[in-house]
Design a protein around this motif. Sequence first.
Motif, mmCIF file in Angstrom:
data_model
loop_
_atom_site.group_PDB
_atom_site.id
_atom_site.type_symbol
_atom_site.label_atom_id
_atom_site.label_comp_id
_atom_site.label_asym_id
_atom_site.label_seq_id
_atom_site.Cartn_x
_atom_site.Cartn_y
_atom_site.Cartn_z
ATOM 1 N N SER A 28 -2.884 6.283 0.887
ATOM 2 C CA SER A 28 -3.468 7.588 1.229
ATOM 3 C C SER A 28 -4.768 7.836 0.480
ATOM 4 O O SER A 28 -5.632 8.536 0.961
ATOM 5 N N SER A 86 0.611 16.444 -2.889
ATOM 6 C CA SER A 86 0.649 17.376 -1.757
ATOM 7 C C SER A 86 2.013 17.347 -1.070
ATOM 8 O O SER A 86 2.417 18.306 -0.421
ATOM 9 N N GLY A 87 2.714 16.224 -1.204
ATOM 10 C CA GLY A 87 4.012 16.072 -0.551
ATOM 11 C C GLY A 87 3.915 15.380 0.807
ATOM 12 O O GLY A 87 4.928 15.067 1.414
ATOM 13 N N ARG A 88 2.704 15.116 1.267
ATOM 14 C CA ARG A 88 2.535 14.539 2.613
ATOM 15 C C ARG A 88 3.146 13.146 2.729
ATOM 16 O O ARG A 88 3.773 12.822 3.730
ATOM 17 N N ASP A 139 9.028 7.459 -5.321
ATOM 18 C CA ASP A 139 7.572 7.329 -5.444
ATOM 19 C C ASP A 139 7.141 7.629 -6.877
ATOM 20 O O ASP A 139 7.917 8.165 -7.682
ATOM 21 N N ASP A 140 5.892 7.265 -7.160
ATOM 22 C CA ASP A 140 5.356 7.500 -8.498
ATOM 23 C C ASP A 140 5.116 8.980 -8.737
ATOM 24 O O ASP A 140 5.486 9.521 -9.776
ATOM 25 N N ILE A 141 4.482 9.648 -7.776
ATOM 26 C CA ILE A 141 4.079 11.037 -8.013
ATOM 27 C C ILE A 141 4.124 11.850 -6.731
ATOM 28 O O ILE A 141 3.783 11.356 -5.659
ATOM 29 N N PHE A 184 -5.619 14.179 -12.667
ATOM 30 C CA PHE A 184 -5.452 12.855 -12.075
ATOM 31 C C PHE A 184 -4.995 11.897 -13.174
ATOM 32 O O PHE A 184 -5.686 11.723 -14.169
HETATM 33 P P1 5GP Z 1 0.884 13.177 -1.737
HETATM 34 O O1 5GP Z 1 1.070 12.583 -0.382
HETATM 35 O O2 5GP Z 1 2.107 13.816 -2.324
HETATM 36 O O3 5GP Z 1 -0.320 14.092 -1.788
HETATM 37 O O4 5GP Z 1 0.399 12.024 -2.677
HETATM 38 C C1 5GP Z 1 1.223 11.096 -3.180
HETATM 39 C C2 5GP Z 1 0.413 9.861 -3.512
HETATM 40 O O5 5GP Z 1 -0.909 10.198 -3.962
HETATM 41 C C3 5GP Z 1 1.067 9.146 -4.658
HETATM 42 O O6 5GP Z 1 1.947 8.165 -4.178
HETATM 43 C C4 5GP Z 1 -0.116 8.549 -5.378
HETATM 44 O O7 5GP Z 1 -0.396 7.280 -4.837
HETATM 45 C C5 5GP Z 1 -1.277 9.443 -5.090
HETATM 46 N N1 5GP Z 1 -1.560 10.374 -6.195
HETATM 47 C C6 5GP Z 1 -1.379 11.706 -6.236
HETATM 48 N N2 5GP Z 1 -1.728 12.219 -7.425
HETATM 49 C C7 5GP Z 1 -2.141 11.173 -8.176
HETATM 50 C C8 5GP Z 1 -2.612 11.049 -9.524
HETATM 51 O O8 5GP Z 1 -2.726 11.989 -10.317
HETATM 52 N N3 5GP Z 1 -2.923 9.783 -9.935
HETATM 53 C C9 5GP Z 1 -2.827 8.690 -9.122
HETATM 54 N N4 5GP Z 1 -3.154 7.521 -9.631
HETATM 55 N N5 5GP Z 1 -2.372 8.778 -7.853
HETATM 56 C C10 5GP Z 1 -2.034 10.000 -7.388
#
Ligand code: 5GP
Length: 187
Positions: A68, A103-105, A98-100, A151
């Motif tokens: 993403s 947004s949750g998408r 998942d690692d983090i 980040f």
């Molecule tokens: P979401 O879809 O929840 O917005 O994003 C999840 C993905 O975004 C995570 O699996 C990760 O790869 C990336 N991501 C979101 N925040 C961070 C961050 O603070 N650091 C890094 N390295 N990746 C992030």
Amino acid sequence: MHDDIERILLTEHELRVRVVHLAAEIAAVYAHDEPTLVAVLKGSVVFVADLIRCLPIPLRLAFVWAESYRQGTRAGRLELSGLPPEEDLRGRRVLLIDDILDSGRTLSAIRAELGSRGAREVRTCVLLDKPVRRAVELEADHVGFRVEDLFVVGYGLDFAGRYRNLPYVGALKPRVFASASGMERAP
Ligand code: 5GP
Ligand code: MG
């Protein structure tokens, strides 16, 4: 590499202790079923490797690719690939890892896919949670740490393909973002 880190948010020791506790929480949930753990590549690889070695229960392990972050810290279009086939999911209890959670998408899209491929139940587990960033309604069932809106890198998390191998979670120095245009992002 360590020189690029402004500050350490979670030390190796803090991560190790929390992973042991998370594993105990998860083992209790699946005391009577063999779950399929579906880990999101690449970011969750370090976390899931540590987590499964603390889980004293029968389990299966699968992976899914999610991409993403196309440019530095900015999210692009979400692409999923390599999802487990229906025969590996049908009727099974799945733990999506998942690692983090930002947004949750990502997790919400993968969870929907796993459900449509016949998983009986999909629970979620993330090492890190940034609740203030949520854009879709999703709370993880198991959360390692809540973190501020920063980040972060390390322990699997990258910036422009780098820093996944740091043993701790940290925040980058602003100068690293400024010079990012010269870095290659790993595929
Ligand atoms: P979401 O879809 O929840 O917005 O994003 C999840 C993905 O975004 C995570 O699996 C990760 O790869 C990336 N991501 C979101 N925040 C961070 C961050 O603070 N650091 C890094 N390295 N990746 C992030
Ligand atoms: Mg990711």
